[in-house]
Write a protein that holds these residues in place. Structure first.
Motif, short mmCIF file in Angstrom:
data_model
loop_
_atom_site.label_atom_id
_atom_site.label_comp_id
_atom_site.label_asym_id
_atom_site.label_seq_id
_atom_site.Cartn_x
_atom_site.Cartn_y
_atom_site.Cartn_z
N UNK A 78 29.68 45.10 38.61
CA UNK A 78 30.79 45.49 39.46
C UNK A 78 30.66 44.93 40.87
N UNK A 79 29.46 44.97 41.43
CA UNK A 79 29.23 44.41 42.77
C UNK A 79 29.44 42.90 42.76
N UNK A 80 28.96 42.23 41.71
CA UNK A 80 29.15 40.77 41.61
C UNK A 80 30.64 40.43 41.57
N UNK A 81 31.42 41.18 40.80
CA UNK A 81 32.86 40.91 40.74
C UNK A 81 33.54 41.18 42.07
N UNK A 82 33.14 42.25 42.76
CA UNK A 82 33.73 42.53 44.07
C UNK A 82 33.37 41.44 45.08
N UNK A 83 32.14 40.96 45.05
CA UNK A 83 31.75 39.88 45.96
C UNK A 83 32.49 38.59 45.61
N UNK A 84 32.68 38.33 44.33
CA UNK A 84 33.44 37.16 43.91
C UNK A 84 34.88 37.26 44.42
N UNK A 85 35.43 38.45 44.38
CA UNK A 85 36.80 38.65 44.86
C UNK A 85 36.88 38.43 46.36
N UNK A 86 35.91 38.89 47.10
CA UNK A 86 35.94 38.76 48.56
C UNK A 86 35.71 37.33 49.02
N UNK A 87 34.89 36.58 48.30
CA UNK A 87 34.50 35.24 48.72
C UNK A 87 35.40 34.16 48.12
N UNK A 88 35.99 34.42 46.96
CA UNK A 88 36.73 33.39 46.23
C UNK A 88 38.03 32.98 46.90
N UNK A 89 38.66 31.98 46.33
CA UNK A 89 39.93 31.45 46.81
C UNK A 89 41.06 32.40 46.40
N UNK A 90 41.74 33.04 47.34
CA UNK A 90 42.74 34.06 46.97
C UNK A 90 43.95 33.50 46.22
N UNK A 91 44.41 32.28 46.55
CA UNK A 91 45.58 31.71 45.88
C UNK A 91 45.28 31.38 44.42
N UNK A 92 44.10 30.85 44.17
CA UNK A 92 43.75 30.45 42.80
C UNK A 92 43.61 31.65 41.89
N UNK A 93 42.98 32.72 42.35
CA UNK A 93 42.75 33.86 41.46
C UNK A 93 44.03 34.63 41.18
N UNK A 94 44.96 34.69 42.11
CA UNK A 94 46.20 35.43 41.88
C UNK A 94 47.15 34.61 41.00
N UNK A 95 47.15 33.29 41.13
CA UNK A 95 48.01 32.45 40.30
C UNK A 95 47.65 32.55 38.83
N UNK A 96 46.36 32.66 38.53
CA UNK A 96 45.92 32.70 37.14
C UNK A 96 46.10 34.07 36.51
N UNK A 97 46.29 35.12 37.29
CA UNK A 97 46.29 36.48 36.75
C UNK A 97 47.63 37.19 36.89
N UNK A 98 48.71 36.44 37.05
CA UNK A 98 50.04 37.04 37.16
C UNK A 98 50.12 38.07 38.30
N UNK A 99 49.62 37.68 39.44
CA UNK A 99 49.66 38.49 40.67
C UNK A 99 48.87 39.80 40.58
N UNK A 100 47.87 39.84 39.72
CA UNK A 100 46.98 41.00 39.64
C UNK A 100 45.60 40.53 40.06
N UNK A 101 44.99 41.25 40.97
CA UNK A 101 43.65 40.88 41.44
C UNK A 101 42.61 41.43 40.46
N UNK A 102 42.35 40.66 39.40
CA UNK A 102 41.50 41.14 38.31
C UNK A 102 40.07 41.41 38.73
N UNK A 103 39.48 40.55 39.55
CA UNK A 103 38.09 40.77 39.97
C UNK A 103 37.96 42.07 40.76
N UNK A 104 38.93 42.36 41.60
CA UNK A 104 38.87 43.60 42.39
C UNK A 104 38.96 44.82 41.49
N UNK A 105 39.96 44.86 40.62
CA UNK A 105 40.17 46.05 39.80
C UNK A 105 39.08 46.22 38.74
N UNK A 106 38.63 45.11 38.17
CA UNK A 106 37.55 45.21 37.18
C UNK A 106 36.25 45.62 37.85
N UNK A 107 35.96 45.08 39.03
CA UNK A 107 34.77 45.46 39.77
C UNK A 107 34.77 46.94 40.13
#
Length: 99
Positions: free
Chosen positions: A38-67
């Protein structure tokens, strides 16, 4: 006064020959692993590219919610292990001899 109370509890445990599993309880191990993921996913969400992760997930922040879900599950596992510990009985018998 609380010091004598803790001694009485310890002597009862020594007399009955019981102890808890503690850190070796599988629920604690599972909770720790879920928490690490969970911590790894939250860190990935905070550090990652915000446009790329939201485009792939239909505007849902999957790393945040899964973390967050993994951290909640981790807390439940650890709380469960602390509230209802596994009690082990220590046997006074000697182990059988090898043939």
């Amino acid at each position: 006064m609380s010091h004598s109370d803790s001694n009485e509890t310890r002597s009862d445990d020594a007399e009955t020959g019981t102890r808890t599993a503690g850190a070796f309880d599988i629920r604690v191990i599972i909770g720790a692993l879920l928490g690490i993921y969970g911590v790894v996913l939250l860190l990935t969400d905070l550090v990652g590219n915000p446009e790329a992760r939201v485009d792939r997930a239909n505007d849902i922040d999957l790393n945040l919610w899964t973390g967050l879900a993994l951290l909640v599950a981790s807390a439940i596992f650890v709380l469960w292990a602390r509230l209802r510990p596994i009690v082990l009985k220590e046997s006074a018998e000697e182990p059988p001899e090898a043939v």
